[in-house]
Write a protein that holds these residues in place. Structure first.
Motif, PDB file in Angstrom:
ATOM      1  N   HIS A   1       0.833  -1.201   0.000  1.00 41.33           N
ATOM      2  CA  HIS A   1       0.000   0.000   0.000  1.00 41.33           C
ATOM      3  C   HIS A   1       0.873   1.257   0.000  1.00 41.33           C
ATOM      4  O   HIS A   1       0.620   2.209  -0.761  1.00 41.33           O
ATOM      5  CB  HIS A   1      -0.913  -0.018   1.225  1.00 41.33           C
ATOM      6  CG  HIS A   1      -2.031   0.972   1.168  1.00 41.33           C
ATOM      7  ND1 HIS A   1      -1.854   2.296   1.524  1.00 41.33           N
ATOM      8  CD2 HIS A   1      -3.331   0.842   0.794  1.00 41.33           C
ATOM      9  CE1 HIS A   1      -3.006   2.939   1.377  1.00 41.33           C
ATOM     10  NE2 HIS A   1      -3.924   2.085   0.943  1.00 41.33           N
ATOM     11  N   LEU A   2       1.906   1.276   0.821  1.00 42.04           N
ATOM     12  CA  LEU A   2       2.804   2.426   0.871  1.00 42.04           C
ATOM     13  C   LEU A   2       3.592   2.561  -0.428  1.00 42.04           C
ATOM     14  O   LEU A   2       3.832   3.677  -0.906  1.00 42.04           O
ATOM     15  CB  LEU A   2       3.758   2.300   2.059  1.00 42.04           C
ATOM     16  CG  LEU A   2       3.159   2.588   3.437  1.00 42.04           C
ATOM     17  CD1 LEU A   2       4.140   2.205   4.538  1.00 42.04           C
ATOM     18  CD2 LEU A   2       2.775   4.061   3.563  1.00 42.04           C
ATOM     19  N   ALA A   3       4.002   1.429  -0.998  1.00 39.39           N
ATOM     20  CA  ALA A   3       4.741   1.460  -2.261  1.00 39.39           C
ATOM     21  C   ALA A   3       3.886   2.051  -3.375  1.00 39.39           C
ATOM     22  O   ALA A   3       4.365   2.857  -4.192  1.00 39.39           O
ATOM     23  CB  ALA A   3       5.207   0.057  -2.632  1.00 39.39           C
ATOM     24  N   ALA A   4       2.622   1.669  -3.411  1.00 39.83           N
ATOM     25  CA  ALA A   4       1.714   2.200  -4.425  1.00 39.83           C
ATOM     26  C   ALA A   4       1.497   3.698  -4.228  1.00 39.83           C
ATOM     27  O   ALA A   4       1.455   4.465  -5.196  1.00 39.83           O
ATOM     28  CB  ALA A   4       0.380   1.465  -4.365  1.00 39.83           C
ATOM     29  N   HIS A   5       1.380   4.115  -2.994  1.00 39.78           N
ATOM     30  CA  HIS A   5       1.190   5.540  -2.705  1.00 39.78           C
ATOM     31  C   HIS A   5       2.408   6.364  -3.128  1.00 39.78           C
ATOM     32  O   HIS A   5       2.265   7.459  -3.699  1.00 39.78           O
ATOM     33  CB  HIS A   5       0.931   5.738  -1.213  1.00 39.78           C
ATOM     34  CG  HIS A   5       0.857   7.175  -0.802  1.00 39.78           C
ATOM     35  ND1 HIS A   5      -0.297   7.921  -0.928  1.00 39.78           N
ATOM     36  CD2 HIS A   5       1.800   8.012  -0.267  1.00 39.78           C
ATOM     37  CE1 HIS A   5      -0.065   9.157  -0.491  1.00 39.78           C
ATOM     38  NE2 HIS A   5       1.184   9.236  -0.086  1.00 39.78           N
ATOM     39  N   ALA A   6       3.597   5.825  -2.842  1.00 43.02           N
ATOM     40  CA  ALA A   6       4.831   6.563  -3.116  1.00 43.02           C
ATOM     41  C   ALA A   6       5.348   6.353  -4.537  1.00 43.02           C
ATOM     42  O   ALA A   6       6.228   7.089  -4.984  1.00 43.02           O
ATOM     43  CB  ALA A   6       5.902   6.149  -2.114  1.00 43.02           C
ATOM     44  N   GLY A   7       4.813   5.349  -5.234  1.00 42.32           N
ATOM     45  CA  GLY A   7       5.299   5.043  -6.571  1.00 42.32           C
ATOM     46  C   GLY A   7       6.700   4.474  -6.562  1.00 42.32           C
ATOM     47  O   GLY A   7       7.544   4.822  -7.400  1.00 42.32           O
TER      48      GLY A   7
ATOM     49  N   SER B   1      -2.638   3.051   5.083  1.00 41.60           N
ATOM     50  CA  SER B   1      -1.857   1.825   4.829  1.00 41.60           C
ATOM     51  C   SER B   1      -2.038   0.821   5.956  1.00 41.60           C
ATOM     52  O   SER B   1      -2.104  -0.390   5.721  1.00 41.60           O
ATOM     53  CB  SER B   1      -0.373   2.163   4.649  1.00 41.60           C
ATOM     54  OG  SER B   1       0.245   2.520   5.875  1.00 41.60           O
ATOM     55  N   ARG B   2      -2.140   1.310   7.183  1.00 38.80           N
ATOM     56  CA  ARG B   2      -2.320   0.400   8.324  1.00 38.80           C
ATOM     57  C   ARG B   2      -3.720  -0.197   8.329  1.00 38.80           C
ATOM     58  O   ARG B   2      -3.907  -1.370   8.665  1.00 38.80           O
ATOM     59  CB  ARG B   2      -2.049   1.168   9.620  1.00 38.80           C
ATOM     60  CG  ARG B   2      -1.693   0.300  10.840  1.00 38.80           C
ATOM     61  CD  ARG B   2      -0.662  -0.746  10.505  1.00 38.80           C
ATOM     62  NE  ARG B   2      -0.020  -1.327  11.658  1.00 38.80           N
ATOM     63  CZ  ARG B   2      -0.510  -2.314  12.411  1.00 38.80           C
ATOM     64  NH1 ARG B   2      -1.693  -2.824  12.121  1.00 38.80           N
ATOM     65  NH2 ARG B   2       0.173  -2.789  13.421  1.00 38.80           N
ATOM     66  N   ILE B   3      -4.715   0.611   7.954  1.00 32.49           N
ATOM     67  CA  ILE B   3      -6.078   0.107   7.863  1.00 32.49           C
ATOM     68  C   ILE B   3      -6.181  -0.957   6.772  1.00 32.49           C
ATOM     69  O   ILE B   3      -6.825  -1.996   6.959  1.00 32.49           O
ATOM     70  CB  ILE B   3      -7.061   1.263   7.603  1.00 32.49           C
ATOM     71  CG1 ILE B   3      -7.166   2.161   8.849  1.00 32.49           C
ATOM     72  CG2 ILE B   3      -8.445   0.741   7.214  1.00 32.49           C
ATOM     73  CD1 ILE B   3      -7.988   3.413   8.642  1.00 32.49           C
ATOM     74  N   ALA B   4      -5.530  -0.702   5.643  1.00 36.13           N
ATOM     75  CA  ALA B   4      -5.557  -1.665   4.534  1.00 36.13           C
ATOM     76  C   ALA B   4      -4.954  -3.005   4.933  1.00 36.13           C
ATOM     77  O   ALA B   4      -5.379  -4.060   4.444  1.00 36.13           O
ATOM     78  CB  ALA B   4      -4.801  -1.096   3.329  1.00 36.13           C
ATOM     79  N   ALA B   5      -3.980  -2.973   5.823  1.00 33.31           N
ATOM     80  CA  ALA B   5      -3.264  -4.191   6.206  1.00 33.31           C
ATOM     81  C   ALA B   5      -3.867  -4.890   7.415  1.00 33.31           C
ATOM     82  O   ALA B   5      -3.372  -5.944   7.830  1.00 33.31           O
ATOM     83  CB  ALA B   5      -1.803  -3.848   6.504  1.00 33.31           C
ATOM     84  N   SER B   6      -4.916  -4.333   7.983  1.00 29.44           N
ATOM     85  CA  SER B   6      -5.486  -4.874   9.224  1.00 29.44           C
ATOM     86  C   SER B   6      -6.941  -5.268   9.038  1.00 29.44           C
ATOM     87  O   SER B   6      -7.729  -4.497   8.498  1.00 29.44           O
ATOM     88  CB  SER B   6      -5.381  -3.832  10.343  1.00 29.44           C
ATOM     89  OG  SER B   6      -4.048  -3.379  10.510  1.00 29.44           O
ATOM     90  N   THR B   7      -7.275  -6.470   9.494  1.00 27.46           N
ATOM     91  CA  THR B   7      -8.645  -6.962   9.397  1.00 27.46           C
ATOM     92  C   THR B   7      -9.163  -7.300  10.786  1.00 27.46           C
ATOM     93  O   THR B   7      -8.586  -8.135  11.487  1.00 27.46           O
ATOM     94  CB  THR B   7      -8.714  -8.220   8.519  1.00 27.46           C
ATOM     95  OG1 THR B   7      -8.158  -7.930   7.231  1.00 27.46           O
ATOM     96  CG2 THR B   7     -10.151  -8.689   8.361  1.00 27.46           C
ATOM     97  N   ALA B   8     -10.213  -6.632  11.203  1.00 33.34           N
ATOM     98  CA  ALA B   8     -10.791  -6.913  12.518  1.00 33.34           C
ATOM     99  C   ALA B   8     -11.251  -8.357  12.594  1.00 33.34           C
ATOM    100  O   ALA B   8     -11.764  -8.914  11.614  1.00 33.34           O
ATOM    101  CB  ALA B   8     -11.959  -5.973  12.777  1.00 33.34           C
ATOM    102  N   LEU B   9     -11.054  -8.980  13.748  1.00 32.81           N
ATOM    103  CA  LEU B   9     -11.474 -10.369  13.962  1.00 32.81           C
ATOM    104  C   LEU B   9     -12.900 -10.355  14.507  1.00 32.81           C
ATOM    105  O   LEU B   9     -13.132 -10.125  15.697  1.00 32.81           O
ATOM    106  CB  LEU B   9     -10.512 -11.058  14.918  1.00 32.81           C
ATOM    107  CG  LEU B   9      -9.059 -11.137  14.413  1.00 32.81           C
ATOM    108  CD1 LEU B   9      -8.157 -11.784  15.447  1.00 32.81           C
ATOM    109  CD2 LEU B   9      -9.000 -11.904  13.092  1.00 32.81           C
ATOM    110  N   ASP B  10     -13.849 -10.601  13.621  1.00 28.40           N
ATOM    111  CA  ASP B  10     -15.260 -10.440  13.971  1.00 28.40           C
ATOM    112  C   ASP B  10     -15.703 -11.355  15.103  1.00 28.40           C
ATOM    113  O   ASP B  10     -16.539 -10.968  15.935  1.00 28.40           O
ATOM    114  CB  ASP B  10     -16.133 -10.685  12.740  1.00 28.40           C
ATOM    115  CG  ASP B  10     -15.978  -9.590  11.688  1.00 28.40           C
ATOM    116  OD1 ASP B  10     -15.543  -8.479  12.047  1.00 28.40           O
ATOM    117  OD2 ASP B  10     -16.285  -9.851  10.511  1.00 28.40           O
ATOM    118  N   ASP B  11     -15.166 -12.584  15.157  1.00 29.15           N
ATOM    119  CA  ASP B  11     -15.582 -13.488  16.226  1.00 29.15           C
ATOM    120  C   ASP B  11     -15.108 -12.996  17.586  1.00 29.15           C
ATOM    121  O   ASP B  11     -15.807 -13.139  18.596  1.00 29.15           O
ATOM    122  CB  ASP B  11     -15.096 -14.911  15.964  1.00 29.15           C
ATOM    123  CG  ASP B  11     -13.585 -15.008  15.791  1.00 29.15           C
ATOM    124  OD1 ASP B  11     -12.938 -13.977  15.520  1.00 29.15           O
ATOM    125  OD2 ASP B  11     -13.048 -16.133  15.916  1.00 29.15           O
TER     126      ASP B  11
END
Length: 209
Positions: A27-33, A82-92
């Motif tokens: 995500h950061l690489a895409a943002h920075a090119g 970038s941190r949000i993109a890399a993090s998935t809440a554990l619904d259970d």
């Protein structure tokens, strides 16, 4: 008799959410090119991320050095995205937490940089109201788990009593540190293990949870 718990302090990565390191780098690489390896080198090989997580540098310095390394401006919004993109809440896990008595106060204690105090409530949105103003980071406190003094300092900041606080982490070394500081503490890696851990305690003014 089961201990009565009035406060629960959660670790973040590995407990409340799953973190994908490579997704954040991409995500950061895409943002920075730039190439992924440039992000990895700037953040991790250089030690920049470790400095920030420990509180050795402030957010402005961290973002400036990160931007210089990537050849692009990285502001707070870009970093948090970038941190949000890399993090998935554990619904259970969140579902079991939601079932706890409404009088139980909650917070987060994580070995991460200070910007995570802004990112975490957005990643675990269903829990945001119950942890508002109580997200503590190693960078913000300039102290890291598993040192018992880190837990003592966290309790001082929160105004909590160790004997009525439960700490939950996916790493046993952090659980040990919390226990040495006088907290109740459990190792948890998913919703099922959290459910088992919670049954060892009584929460809030009523029995059960």
């Amino acid at each position: 008799m089961k201990p009565r718990i009035h406060q629960v302090l959660f670790d973040f990565d590995g407990v409340l959410a799953h973190y994908r390191h490579e997704v954040r780098i991409a995500h950061l690489a895409a943002h920075a090119g730039c190439e992924h390896e440039q992000v990895r080198t700037t953040l991790f090989v250089s030690g920049l991320e470790a400095e920030y997580d420990s509180g050795a540098i402030d957010t402005a310095t961290y973002l400036r050095r990160l931007g210089e390394g990537l050849g692009a401006t990285i502001d707070e919004d870009a970093w948090i995205a970038s941190r949000i993109a890399a993090s998935t809440a554990l619904d259970d896990v969140l579902a079991r937490i939601a079932a706890l008595h409404a009088d139980v106060t909650m917070g987060v204690l994580t070995n991460n940089g200070a910007l995570m105090a802004q990112a975490i409530p957005r990643i675990v949105a269903p829990l945001a109201a119950r942890i508002e103003g109580r997200v503590l980071t190693s960078g913000g406190m300039q102290r890291r788990k598993p040192a018992p003094s880190t837990f003592a300092h966290a309790l001082d900041l929160l105004g909590w009593d160790a004997a009525s606080t439960l700490f939950v982490d996916d790493l046993f070394t952090n659980v040990q540190g919390a226990r040495e500081a006088g907290l109740h503490a459990e190792t948890v890696t998913d919703g099922r293990s959290l459910g088992k851990a919670l049954k060892r305690y009584v929460f809030g003014p009523q029995t059960g949870w």
